[in-house]
Design an enzyme around this catalytic site. Structure first.
Site, PDB file in Angstrom:
ATOM      1  CB  CYS A 111      -0.982  -0.009   1.174  1.00  0.00           C
ATOM      2  SG  CYS A 111      -0.210  -0.184   2.794  1.00  0.00           S
ATOM      3  CG  HIS A 112       4.012   3.938   2.028  1.00  0.00           C
ATOM      4  ND1 HIS A 112       5.376   4.102   2.031  1.00  0.00           N
ATOM      5  CD2 HIS A 112       3.496   5.156   2.315  1.00  0.00           C
ATOM      6  CE1 HIS A 112       5.681   5.354   2.321  1.00  0.00           C
ATOM      7  NE2 HIS A 112       4.563   6.007   2.507  1.00  0.00           N
ATOM      8  CG  PHE A 113       4.003   5.304  -2.373  1.00  0.00           C
ATOM      9  CD1 PHE A 113       2.949   6.118  -1.972  1.00  0.00           C
ATOM     10  CD2 PHE A 113       5.261   5.542  -1.846  1.00  0.00           C
ATOM     11  CE1 PHE A 113       3.161   7.170  -1.104  1.00  0.00           C
ATOM     12  CE2 PHE A 113       5.478   6.583  -0.964  1.00  0.00           C
ATOM     13  CZ  PHE A 113       4.427   7.402  -0.589  1.00  0.00           C
ATOM     14  CB  ILE A 148       9.041   3.168   0.139  1.00  0.00           C
ATOM     15  CG1 ILE A 148       9.619   3.361  -1.259  1.00  0.00           C
ATOM     16  CG2 ILE A 148       9.972   3.760   1.185  1.00  0.00           C
ATOM     17  CD1 ILE A 148       9.645   4.807  -1.713  1.00  0.00           C
TER      18      ILE A 148
END
Length: 169
Positions: free
Chosen positions: A70-72, A77
């Site tokens: 989810c990041h990203f 990361i």
């Protein structure tokens, strides 16, 4: 100091998350997936750079960790705030390890420098927390510490003036 060992494995950390290590109502680590370490390799109340206590811990990095999806999306990361939270978690853990009573909570941080990233190809994070002050009075239980996070031996985060307190309420 309380009579706890100077290192802890994953099961010990999970006991702490369940409130079983330091007792109900005392310092407690978060449960996975917010638990940001897999083991504590060394802890003291009088060691470290300033002779006021320290903690060293490790977190195994694998590509399937929850935050990478989810990041990203397309550019995975680890959020820097999770590394900071890991340092806060360890600072509070040290206060409980000392036998000091109360639930932990972060009070703040002086300065944060992020100079690298944690991507899925990294293998291990090492947290190093060095206390500059540890205070227990009738009214206040607090630790102040500096910390670094290393990714595969490279310093990627540096913080100064982390503050964690224990409160019985």
């Amino acid at each position: 100091m309380a009579d706890y060992p100077s290192s802890f494995d994953k099961e010990d950390l999970l006991k702490c998350a369940r409130g079983e290590l330091f007792g109900e109502g005392n310092a407690q680590l978060p449960a996975p997936p917010m638990l940001m370490m897999d083991r504590i390799t060394d802890i003291s109340g009088d060691g470290g750079l300033h002779g006021k206590g320290h903690v060293v811990a490790e977190f195994d990095i694998t590509p399937d960790l929850w935050f990478f999806d989810c990041h990203f999306p397309g550019n995975p990361i680890m959020p820097g705030c999770l590394g900071l939270d890991g340092l806060w978690q360890l600072t509070g853990f040290n206060l409980g390890w000392r036998g000091w009573q109360g639930r932990g909570y972060a009070l703040g941080v002086g300065e944060v420098k992020l100079t690298g990233m944690v991507r899925p190809d990294r293998k291990m994070l090492t947290y190093k927390v060095d206390f500059t002050k540890a205070v227990q009075t009738r009214r206040l239980t607090m630790g102040v510490a500096d910390g670094i996070v290393e990714a595969d031996g490279e310093v990627i985060y540096q913080v100064t003036g982390m503050k964690v307190a224990l409160s019985e309420s």
